[in-house]
Every structure is written in structure tokens, then in C-alpha cells.
Design a protein around this motif. Structure first.
Motif, short mmCIF file in Angstrom:
data_model
loop_
_atom_site.label_atom_id
_atom_site.label_comp_id
_atom_site.label_asym_id
_atom_site.label_seq_id
_atom_site.Cartn_x
_atom_site.Cartn_y
_atom_site.Cartn_z
N LYS A 26 4.88 9.36 -9.23
CA LYS A 26 4.91 8.80 -10.59
C LYS A 26 6.27 8.19 -10.94
O LYS A 26 6.65 8.11 -12.10
CB LYS A 26 4.53 9.84 -11.64
N ASP A 27 7.00 7.75 -9.92
CA ASP A 27 8.28 7.07 -10.11
C ASP A 27 8.00 5.58 -10.32
O ASP A 27 7.44 4.91 -9.44
CB ASP A 27 9.18 7.28 -8.88
N ASN A 28 8.38 5.05 -11.47
CA ASN A 28 8.06 3.67 -11.81
C ASN A 28 8.75 2.65 -10.90
O ASN A 28 8.33 1.50 -10.87
CB ASN A 28 8.42 3.39 -13.27
N ASP A 29 9.79 3.06 -10.21
CA ASP A 29 10.46 2.13 -9.28
C ASP A 29 9.51 1.68 -8.17
O ASP A 29 9.55 0.53 -7.74
CB ASP A 29 11.70 2.77 -8.67
N TYR A 30 8.64 2.58 -7.71
CA TYR A 30 7.69 2.22 -6.67
C TYR A 30 6.63 1.25 -7.19
O TYR A 30 6.20 0.34 -6.49
CB TYR A 30 7.03 3.47 -6.08
N ALA A 31 6.21 1.44 -8.43
CA ALA A 31 5.25 0.51 -9.03
C ALA A 31 5.87 -0.87 -9.21
O ALA A 31 5.23 -1.89 -8.95
CB ALA A 31 4.77 1.05 -10.37
N LEU A 32 7.13 -0.91 -9.62
CA LEU A 32 7.83 -2.18 -9.78
C LEU A 32 8.00 -2.88 -8.43
O LEU A 32 7.80 -4.09 -8.31
CB LEU A 32 9.20 -1.93 -10.44
N MET A 33 8.33 -2.09 -7.41
CA MET A 33 8.48 -2.65 -6.07
C MET A 33 7.16 -3.22 -5.57
O MET A 33 7.12 -4.34 -5.03
CB MET A 33 8.97 -1.55 -5.11
N ALA A 34 6.07 -2.51 -5.75
CA ALA A 34 4.76 -3.00 -5.32
C ALA A 34 4.37 -4.26 -6.08
O ALA A 34 3.82 -5.20 -5.51
CB ALA A 34 3.71 -1.92 -5.50
N LEU B 2 0.83 -1.21 0.00
CA LEU B 2 0.00 0.00 0.00
C LEU B 2 0.86 1.26 0.00
O LEU B 2 0.61 2.19 -0.77
CB LEU B 2 -0.93 0.00 1.22
N LEU B 3 1.89 1.28 0.84
CA LEU B 3 2.76 2.46 0.89
C LEU B 3 3.50 2.67 -0.43
O LEU B 3 3.64 3.81 -0.90
CB LEU B 3 3.75 2.33 2.04
N ALA B 4 3.94 1.58 -1.06
CA ALA B 4 4.62 1.71 -2.35
C ALA B 4 3.66 2.22 -3.42
O ALA B 4 4.03 3.07 -4.25
CB ALA B 4 5.22 0.36 -2.76
N GLU B 5 2.43 1.72 -3.42
CA GLU B 5 1.44 2.18 -4.41
C GLU B 5 1.09 3.65 -4.20
O GLU B 5 0.97 4.41 -5.17
CB GLU B 5 0.17 1.32 -4.32
N LEU B 6 0.92 4.04 -2.93
CA LEU B 6 0.60 5.45 -2.66
C LEU B 6 1.76 6.36 -3.05
O LEU B 6 1.55 7.46 -3.59
CB LEU B 6 0.24 5.64 -1.19
N THR B 7 2.98 5.92 -2.78
CA THR B 7 4.14 6.72 -3.17
C THR B 7 4.26 6.81 -4.68
O THR B 7 4.61 7.87 -5.22
CB THR B 7 5.43 6.11 -2.56
N TYR B 8 3.95 5.72 -5.37
CA TYR B 8 3.96 5.77 -6.85
C TYR B 8 2.92 6.76 -7.36
O TYR B 8 3.20 7.53 -8.28
CB TYR B 8 3.70 4.38 -7.43
N GLN B 9 1.72 6.74 -6.77
CA GLN B 9 0.67 7.67 -7.20
C GLN B 9 1.08 9.12 -6.98
O GLN B 9 0.71 10.00 -7.77
CB GLN B 9 -0.64 7.37 -6.46
N LYS B 10 1.86 9.34 -5.93
CA LYS B 10 2.26 10.72 -5.61
C LYS B 10 3.44 11.18 -6.47
O LYS B 10 3.45 12.32 -6.95
CB LYS B 10 2.63 10.81 -4.13
#
Length: 87
Positions: free
Chosen positions: A29-37, A19-27
Motif C-alpha cells: 500500500k505504498d503509493n510510490d509503487y502505484a505512481l511508478m506503475a 505488473l511487479l510494481a502493481e503487485l508490490t503496491y497491493q502488498k
């Protein structure tokens, strides 16, 4: 039980990390967070595939080895087990 408690602990923590990785990605837009999630989601699927059978085995073992203890605990903590199964 020692084997299963590791999976139970991770099963509570990993969804929060996802959840934290997805929220950080939404904020950001760094694709690394989406990949991590995405990777943590795959790890969670594998974890649940191992944790659910080990929890079932642990419950059966407890009821066979300590039926008196499980009778008392079932009266006290039975609702939480039912809630967990319904999820």
C-alpha cells in the motif's frame, strides 16, 4: 531493424515491470509503487505508439529487400506474427 529491436525488447520488459510494481503496491500500500506503475504505463503507451509503425515499416522493408528470405521465414515463423497481430 536495429531501431525497432530496441522497442520490441522494451515492449516485452515494461509490462512485467508494471505488473511487479502493481503487485508490490497491493502488498505494501505504498503509493510510490502505484505512481511508478502509472508512469511506466504512460511510457508504454508512447513506446507502442512508436514501435507499431516502426515494426510495420520494418516488415515492409524486409519483404521488399529480401522477398526470398521472407518467403522461407513466413512459412516457418508466420503463425507467431499472426498471433502478435491478433493481440
Amino acid at each position: 531493424m536495429a531501431f525497432h529491436i530496441i522497442f520490441a525488447t522494451l515492449g516485452v520488459g515494461i509490462p512485467l515491470m508494471i505488473l511487479l510494481a502493481e503487485l508490490t503496491y497491493q502488498k505494501t500500500k505504498d503509493n510510490d509503487y502505484a505512481l511508478m506503475a502509472n508512469r511506466w504505463t504512460k511510457a508504454l503507451a508512447i513506446l507502442l505508439g512508436v514501435a507499431i509503425p516502426s515494426g510495420t515499416i520494418a516488415g515492409v522493408q524486409l519483404s521488399l529487400l529480401w522477398p526470398g528470405f521472407m518467403e522461407v521465414i513466413g512459412k516457418i515463423n508466420g503463425a507467431s506474427f499472426i498471433f502478435g497481430v491478433c493481440l
